[in-house]
Motif scaffolding. Structure first.
Motif: not given
Ligand SMILES: O=c1ccn([C@@H]2O[C@H](COP(=O)(O)OP(=O)(O)O[C@H]3O[C@H](CO)[C@@H](O)[C@H](O)[C@H]3O)[C@@H](O)[C@H]2O)c(=O)[nH]1
Ligand SMILES: NC(=O)c1ccc[n+]([C@@H]2O[C@H](COP(=O)([O-])OP(=O)(O)OC[C@H]3O[C@@H](n4cnc5c(N)ncnc54)[C@H](O)[C@@H]3O)[C@@H](O)[C@H]2O)c1
Length: 439
Positions: A150-153, A202, A206, A247, A249, A254-255, A258, A318-319, A409
């Motif tokens: 479940f980690l985030r990049e 999982k 997501n 979540f 925002n 989202y990009g 995952c 993407f973030k 953003r």
């Molecule tokens: O309120 C929010 C939160 C996120 N994002 C966008 O959503 C995307 C994903 O962001 P984030 O979830 O922080 O990053 P990831 O690294 O893609 O992590 C997601 O995907 C991973 C791969 O499965 C999981 O492990 C994580 O739990 C899950 O948060 C990005 O483009 C963010 O800009 C938004 O637009 N609004």
């Protein structure tokens, strides 16, 4: 314990390094020899805050090793983690080629009893496929456990040490106990279930997070039309514990590696059992529209055409805090702008080299926000890097003749924007500046 990790991408490398940090002896295996040579010297092939420090520390402590030879990595292993990619295929399904190859590698090279731990995100039922490959390929006893990640990049190391829960799906007490022993030093609650439920947790997680994002983006688009402010709406909603403030925002969708592929895969997983996942299809549609929003807004501002306009993109990843360009909004935005005849220049603090591999060749790149903005007709903010959020809005009046900013953003305060002589559009918030006043 001795642990082997197959695949050293964002998940495999962070997992391997973190397991060595809590005292295990870990060998990370990757097919890519160049990558392995780099990692042996303590260099991380990916940008992830805090990772290289932990790598060098644990290599020096003699707990962390890298190899491109599966036989070498598996020699002493009590557990073998699979952390290879499961990319999206053209029809939206998850491509299991790397998973099956990793299972075959394990079957071919193990010499002692192991637990095989699937960290990769795999469709429900895939661990049975892995188990079958192992049973057919080796007489050595091995059980497959599902342990989704479940980690985030951008905050992967932090997330690994501070996760809300660890999910373990297993079929025996023995394997469940081994997983408890591996993770005990993290001191994170472990949720035990069966293999298929773990696989589903999982995708469901997501898909739910993606739904939250598309939902607030729909609300933002309504706020735009109705004159409300989505930031206040989200803050007001989020104070209800049942909803939660995370979540919500609003932005340009989202990009990443995952959400896009996992939502598509879940739609396909559902259709395999004759279930139309209409809600998730809508989430995906809303996101596609949202990623293209900056282009529509900027075209609208210029009376329908951006031909010949110079447009600066601030933030390409993407973030923030990652160099990952997978499914970044900058891909859609740059392609659309260039097809519409605009001249596009991009800036990103970290991801530029990766951006060059996926953005249109004709794009130009700047070394700073100042350089990107110089002489631009419009600026589009795509990634909320701290460096971009901390820009003085005066920069735009200084560098641009008639400054137009689309902030995808919501990085800046509306009051602050109104103090500058700029036209400032954001997502789900009232516009600021000359044009907005006329509307
Ligand atoms: O309120 C929010 C939160 C996120 N994002 C966008 O959503 C995307 C994903 O962001 P984030 O979830 O922080 O990053 P990831 O690294 O893609 O992590 C997601 O995907 C991973 C791969 O499965 C999981 O492990 C994580 O739990 C899950 O948060 C990005 O483009 C963010 O800009 C938004 O637009 N609004
Ligand atoms: N990136 C994330 O933030 C994230 C978070 C949670 C879960 N996941 C899931 O984890 C999995 C891995 O994702 P990633 O982003 O780390 O992948 P990645 O594509 O960045 O890395 C995969 C690595 O595996 C290596 N590899 C492929 N086959 C191999 C084999 N047979 N033996 C040894 N090495 C092999 C590749 O060379 C590559 O370095 C995916 O299923 C993904 O959905 C990713």
């Amino acid at each position: 314990m001795n642990i082997a990790v197959v695949g050293t991408g964002y998940v495999g490398l962070v997992t391997g390094v973190s397991l060595s940090e809590i005292g295990h002896t870990v060998t990370c295996i990757d097919l890519d020899r160049q990558k392995v040579d780099k990692m042996k010297q303590g260099f991380s092939p990916i940008y992830e805050p805090g990772l290289e420090e932990l790598m060098t520390k644990n290599i020096a402590a003699g707990r962390l090793f890298f190899t491109s030879q599966h036989s070498e990595g598996f020699k002493e292993a009590d557990a073998i983690y699979i952390a290879v990619g499961t990319p999206e295929r053209f029809d939206g399904t998850a491509d299991l080629t790397y998973i099956k190859a990793a299972a075959n590698d394990i079957a071919e090279h193990i010499t002692k009893q192991v637990v095989v731990v699937t960290k990769s995100t795999v469709p429900v039922g895939t661990n049975d496929v892995i188990q079958n490959i192992l049973s057919a390929g080796t007489d050595v006893e091995c059980e497959v456990v599902s342990n989704p990640e479940f980690l985030r990049e951008g905050s992967a190391v932090h997330d690994t040490f501070h996760g809300d829960r660890i999910v373990v799906g297993s079929s025996s007490e023995k394997a469940a106990k081994l997983m408890d022993d591996i993770y005990a030093p993290f001191n994170i609650p472990i949720f035990h279930t069966n293999v298929k439920s773990a696989e589903m947790i999982k995708y469901a997680s997501n898909a739910f997070l993606a739904t939250k994002i598309s939902f607030i983006n729909e609300i933002a688009n309504l706020c735009d039309s109705l004159g409300a402010n989505v930031e206040d709406v989200a803050a007001g909603m989020g104070q209800d514990d049942r909803i939660g403030s995370k979540f919500l925002n609003a932005g340009i969708g989202y990009g990443g590696s995952c959400f896009p592929k996992d939502t598509s895969a879940l739609v396909q997983i559902a259709s395999n059992v004759d279930h139309e996942f209409n809600l998730l299809r809508a989430v995906i549609d809303v996101n596609a529209h949202q990623q293209a929003l900056p282009v529509h807004k900027i075209k609208e501002h210029f009376g329908g055409s951006v031909r010949g306009k110079k447009i600066a993109l601030l933030g390409l990843a993407f973030k923030p805090n990652t160099d990952d360009m997978r499914e970044a909004a900058s891909i859609v935005v740059s392609q659309e702008l260039i097809l519409s005849g605009a001249e596009v220049v991009g800036y990103d603090p970290i991801a530029t080299e990766n951006a060059k591999k996926v953005l249109p060749e004709i794009m130009e790149y700047a070394d700073s926000p100042e350089e990107a903005t110089e002489g631009a007709d419009a600026v589009i903010i795509l990634t909320e890097w701290d460096e971009i959020k901390q820009l003085d809005l005066g920069l735009f009046t200084e560098k641009m003749l008639e400054p137009v900013v689309f902030d995808g953003r919501n990085c800046f305060d509306l009051k602050d924007a109104s103090k500058h002589n700029i036209v400032y559009y954001s997502v789900g918030r009232p516009s600021v500046g000359k044009v907005a006043e006329k509307v």
